[in-house]
Design a protein around this motif. Structure first.
Motif, PDB file in Angstrom:
ATOM      1  N   ARG A  48     -37.947  -1.853  -7.536  1.00 47.68           N
ATOM      2  CA  ARG A  48     -38.166  -2.802  -8.641  1.00 47.68           C
ATOM      3  C   ARG A  48     -39.501  -3.487  -8.429  1.00 47.68           C
ATOM      4  O   ARG A  48     -39.896  -3.770  -7.308  1.00 47.68           O
ATOM      5  CB  ARG A  48     -37.062  -3.841  -8.695  1.00 47.68           C
ATOM      6  N   GLU A  49     -40.166  -3.763  -9.534  1.00 48.19           N
ATOM      7  CA  GLU A  49     -41.463  -4.421  -9.462  1.00 48.19           C
ATOM      8  C   GLU A  49     -41.274  -5.928  -9.595  1.00 48.19           C
ATOM      9  O   GLU A  49     -40.552  -6.404 -10.461  1.00 48.19           O
ATOM     10  CB  GLU A  49     -42.367  -3.913 -10.588  1.00 48.19           C
ATOM     11  N   THR A  50     -41.944  -6.684  -8.723  1.00 52.08           N
ATOM     12  CA  THR A  50     -41.871  -8.138  -8.765  1.00 52.08           C
ATOM     13  C   THR A  50     -42.907  -8.675  -9.748  1.00 52.08           C
ATOM     14  O   THR A  50     -43.732  -7.927 -10.272  1.00 52.08           O
ATOM     15  CB  THR A  50     -42.106  -8.747  -7.371  1.00 52.08           C
ATOM     16  N   VAL A  51     -42.872  -9.970  -9.958  1.00 56.05           N
ATOM     17  CA  VAL A  51     -43.793 -10.618 -10.893  1.00 56.05           C
ATOM     18  C   VAL A  51     -45.244 -10.430 -10.464  1.00 56.05           C
ATOM     19  O   VAL A  51     -46.127 -10.237 -11.295  1.00 56.05           O
ATOM     20  CB  VAL A  51     -43.463 -12.124 -11.007  1.00 56.05           C
ATOM     21  N   ASP A  52     -45.496 -10.453  -9.173  1.00 62.19           N
ATOM     22  CA  ASP A  52     -46.870 -10.316  -8.680  1.00 62.19           C
ATOM     23  C   ASP A  52     -47.304  -8.858  -8.512  1.00 62.19           C
ATOM     24  O   ASP A  52     -48.354  -8.574  -7.942  1.00 62.19           O
ATOM     25  CB  ASP A  52     -47.061 -11.089  -7.380  1.00 62.19           C
ATOM     26  N   GLY A  53     -46.511  -7.905  -9.013  1.00 60.03           N
ATOM     27  CA  GLY A  53     -46.902  -6.498  -9.020  1.00 60.03           C
ATOM     28  C   GLY A  53     -46.490  -5.695  -7.802  1.00 60.03           C
ATOM     29  O   GLY A  53     -46.762  -4.503  -7.735  1.00 60.03           O
ATOM     30  N   LYS A  54     -45.832  -6.304  -6.854  1.00 58.45           N
ATOM     31  CA  LYS A  54     -45.374  -5.578  -5.670  1.00 58.45           C
ATOM     32  C   LYS A  54     -44.072  -4.854  -5.973  1.00 58.45           C
ATOM     33  O   LYS A  54     -43.291  -5.270  -6.813  1.00 58.45           O
ATOM     34  CB  LYS A  54     -45.158  -6.546  -4.507  1.00 58.45           C
ATOM     35  N   THR A  55     -43.831  -3.771  -5.266  1.00 62.13           N
ATOM     36  CA  THR A  55     -42.597  -3.009  -5.422  1.00 62.13           C
ATOM     37  C   THR A  55     -41.686  -3.303  -4.240  1.00 62.13           C
ATOM     38  O   THR A  55     -42.107  -3.220  -3.088  1.00 62.13           O
ATOM     39  CB  THR A  55     -42.893  -1.501  -5.498  1.00 62.13           C
ATOM     40  N   ILE A  56     -40.444  -3.652  -4.550  1.00 58.01           N
ATOM     41  CA  ILE A  56     -39.449  -3.913  -3.508  1.00 58.01           C
ATOM     42  C   ILE A  56     -38.245  -3.013  -3.760  1.00 58.01           C
ATOM     43  O   ILE A  56     -38.035  -2.534  -4.871  1.00 58.01           O
ATOM     44  CB  ILE A  56     -39.021  -5.396  -3.472  1.00 58.01           C
ATOM     45  N   LEU A  57     -37.461  -2.796  -2.724  1.00 55.13           N
ATOM     46  CA  LEU A  57     -36.234  -2.010  -2.845  1.00 55.13           C
ATOM     47  C   LEU A  57     -35.030  -2.937  -2.843  1.00 55.13           C
ATOM     48  O   LEU A  57     -34.899  -3.792  -1.959  1.00 55.13           O
ATOM     49  CB  LEU A  57     -36.112  -1.016  -1.691  1.00 55.13           C
ATOM     50  N   THR A  58     -34.174  -2.785  -3.849  1.00 54.71           N
ATOM     51  CA  THR A  58     -32.937  -3.562  -3.914  1.00 54.71           C
ATOM     52  C   THR A  58     -31.803  -2.616  -4.293  1.00 54.71           C
ATOM     53  O   THR A  58     -32.024  -1.567  -4.888  1.00 54.71           O
ATOM     54  CB  THR A  58     -33.016  -4.684  -4.972  1.00 54.71           C
ATOM     55  N   TYR A  59     -30.600  -3.006  -3.950  1.00 51.91           N
ATOM     56  CA  TYR A  59     -29.431  -2.211  -4.306  1.00 51.91           C
ATOM     57  C   TYR A  59     -29.001  -2.529  -5.737  1.00 51.91           C
ATOM     58  O   TYR A  59     -29.070  -3.667  -6.178  1.00 51.91           O
ATOM     59  CB  TYR A  59     -28.267  -2.480  -3.350  1.00 51.91           C
ATOM     60  N   ALA A  60     -28.562  -1.499  -6.450  1.00 50.95           N
ATOM     61  CA  ALA A  60     -28.033  -1.653  -7.806  1.00 50.95           C
ATOM     62  C   ALA A  60     -27.135  -0.466  -8.124  1.00 50.95           C
ATOM     63  O   ALA A  60     -27.283   0.616  -7.563  1.00 50.95           O
ATOM     64  CB  ALA A  60     -29.167  -1.742  -8.822  1.00 50.95           C
ATOM     65  N   SER A  61     -26.208  -0.696  -9.038  1.00 52.41           N
ATOM     66  CA  SER A  61     -25.334   0.391  -9.491  1.00 52.41           C
ATOM     67  C   SER A  61     -26.056   1.222 -10.539  1.00 52.41           C
ATOM     68  O   SER A  61     -26.661   0.681 -11.458  1.00 52.41           O
ATOM     69  CB  SER A  61     -24.056  -0.180 -10.103  1.00 52.41           C
ATOM     70  N   GLU A  62     -25.976   2.530 -10.378  1.00 55.69           N
ATOM     71  CA  GLU A  62     -26.574   3.437 -11.349  1.00 55.69           C
ATOM     72  C   GLU A  62     -25.522   3.782 -12.397  1.00 55.69           C
ATOM     73  O   GLU A  62     -24.388   4.112 -12.074  1.00 55.69           O
ATOM     74  CB  GLU A  62     -27.045   4.710 -10.653  1.00 55.69           C
ATOM     75  N   ILE A  63     -25.918   3.686 -13.663  1.00 50.29           N
ATOM     76  CA  ILE A  63     -25.004   3.960 -14.770  1.00 50.29           C
ATOM     77  C   ILE A  63     -25.576   5.107 -15.593  1.00 50.29           C
ATOM     78  O   ILE A  63     -26.729   5.059 -16.013  1.00 50.29           O
ATOM     79  CB  ILE A  63     -24.814   2.699 -15.626  1.00 50.29           C
ATOM     80  N   LEU A  64     -24.785   6.153 -15.777  1.00 46.54           N
ATOM     81  CA  LEU A  64     -25.205   7.322 -16.539  1.00 46.54           C
ATOM     82  C   LEU A  64     -24.589   7.264 -17.929  1.00 46.54           C
ATOM     83  O   LEU A  64     -23.404   6.947 -18.081  1.00 46.54           O
ATOM     84  CB  LEU A  64     -24.747   8.611 -15.849  1.00 46.54           C
ATOM     85  N   TYR A  65     -25.403   7.567 -18.943  1.00 44.37           N
ATOM     86  CA  TYR A  65     -24.897   7.648 -20.313  1.00 44.37           C
ATOM     87  C   TYR A  65     -25.567   8.826 -21.011  1.00 44.37           C
ATOM     88  O   TYR A  65     -26.675   9.211 -20.680  1.00 44.37           O
ATOM     89  CB  TYR A  65     -25.114   6.342 -21.076  1.00 44.37           C
ATOM     90  N   THR A  66     -24.845   9.404 -21.955  1.00 44.99           N
ATOM     91  CA  THR A  66     -25.316  10.609 -22.631  1.00 44.99           C
ATOM     92  C   THR A  66     -25.648  10.297 -24.082  1.00 44.99           C
ATOM     93  O   THR A  66     -24.876   9.635 -24.784  1.00 44.99           O
ATOM     94  CB  THR A  66     -24.236  11.705 -22.585  1.00 44.99           C
ATOM     95  N   VAL A  67     -26.820  10.780 -24.509  1.00 40.19           N
ATOM     96  CA  VAL A  67     -27.247  10.676 -25.900  1.00 40.19           C
ATOM     97  C   VAL A  67     -27.561  12.093 -26.344  1.00 40.19           C
ATOM     98  O   VAL A  67     -28.450  12.735 -25.792  1.00 40.19           O
ATOM     99  CB  VAL A  67     -28.480   9.765 -26.051  1.00 40.19           C
ATOM    100  N   GLU A  68     -26.809  12.555 -27.341  1.00 41.29           N
ATOM    101  CA  GLU A  68     -26.871  13.943 -27.805  1.00 41.29           C
ATOM    102  C   GLU A  68     -26.649  14.867 -26.610  1.00 41.29           C
ATOM    103  O   GLU A  68     -25.596  14.855 -26.024  1.00 41.29           O
ATOM    104  CB  GLU A  68     -28.175  14.206 -28.551  1.00 41.29           C
ATOM    105  N   ASP A  69     -27.643  15.625 -26.183  1.00 42.81           N
ATOM    106  CA  ASP A  69     -27.443  16.537 -25.052  1.00 42.81           C
ATOM    107  C   ASP A  69     -28.147  16.083 -23.781  1.00 42.81           C
ATOM    108  O   ASP A  69     -28.167  16.808 -22.794  1.00 42.81           O
ATOM    109  CB  ASP A  69     -27.942  17.944 -25.422  1.00 42.81           C
TER     110      ASP A  69
END
Length: 148
Positions: A48-69
């Protein structure tokens, strides 16, 4: 001397407006977007990108959804784990399905932006309580409380 006071209904109305701020950030997507069901697939590290432009790693749940194919992914709030296999309602932009948000309480209120409504709510309550206390003291003819 004119004495002003704020009614309880005005206080509650403004509190409600402050509380819906996180939802209002995505109002266009909520109103115009298409709804579908997404499924929680895993809980993993996400850059994830912070406000000052740095990239940090954080845990999050991945959610999959389907649109058409096509299958798209979105992520839940940082450091909040949804149960594996849980179905979550997802709203996506019809013209750009990769632009989406999850429609849950945690999805809206567990974000970096949630601190602002909390601060505003505390400031509004402090203003209301002190202003109405001053108004009551002024209307009864007594002097406002002094700080010693």
């Amino acid at each position: 001397m004119k004495v002003y006071s704020i009614s309880k209904w005005t206080f509650y109305g403004i509190c409600l407006l402050i509380l819906i701020l996180p939802v209002s950030r995505r109002w266009k997507l909520i109103v115009d977007g298409t709804r579908t069901e997404g499924v929680v697939s895993r809980y993993h590290l996400v850059p994830r990108e912070t406000v000052d432009g740095k990239t940090i790693l954080t845990y999050a749940s991945e959610i999959l959804y389907t649109v058409e194919d096509s299958t798209y992914t979105t992520h839940g709030p940082e450091n909040f784990e949804y149960e594996y296999g849980r179905e979550v309602q997802v709203i996506y932009e019809t013209d750009n399905p990769s632009n989406s948000c999850i429609l849950t309480f945690y999805g809206f209120y567990l974000s970096d932006y949630s601190a602002l409504p909390l601060i505003l709510l505390v400031l509004w309550a402090a203003f209301y309580l002190s202003f109405n206390s001053y108004s009551k003291a002024a209307s009864t003819g007594s002097s406002p409380p002094s700080i010693q």
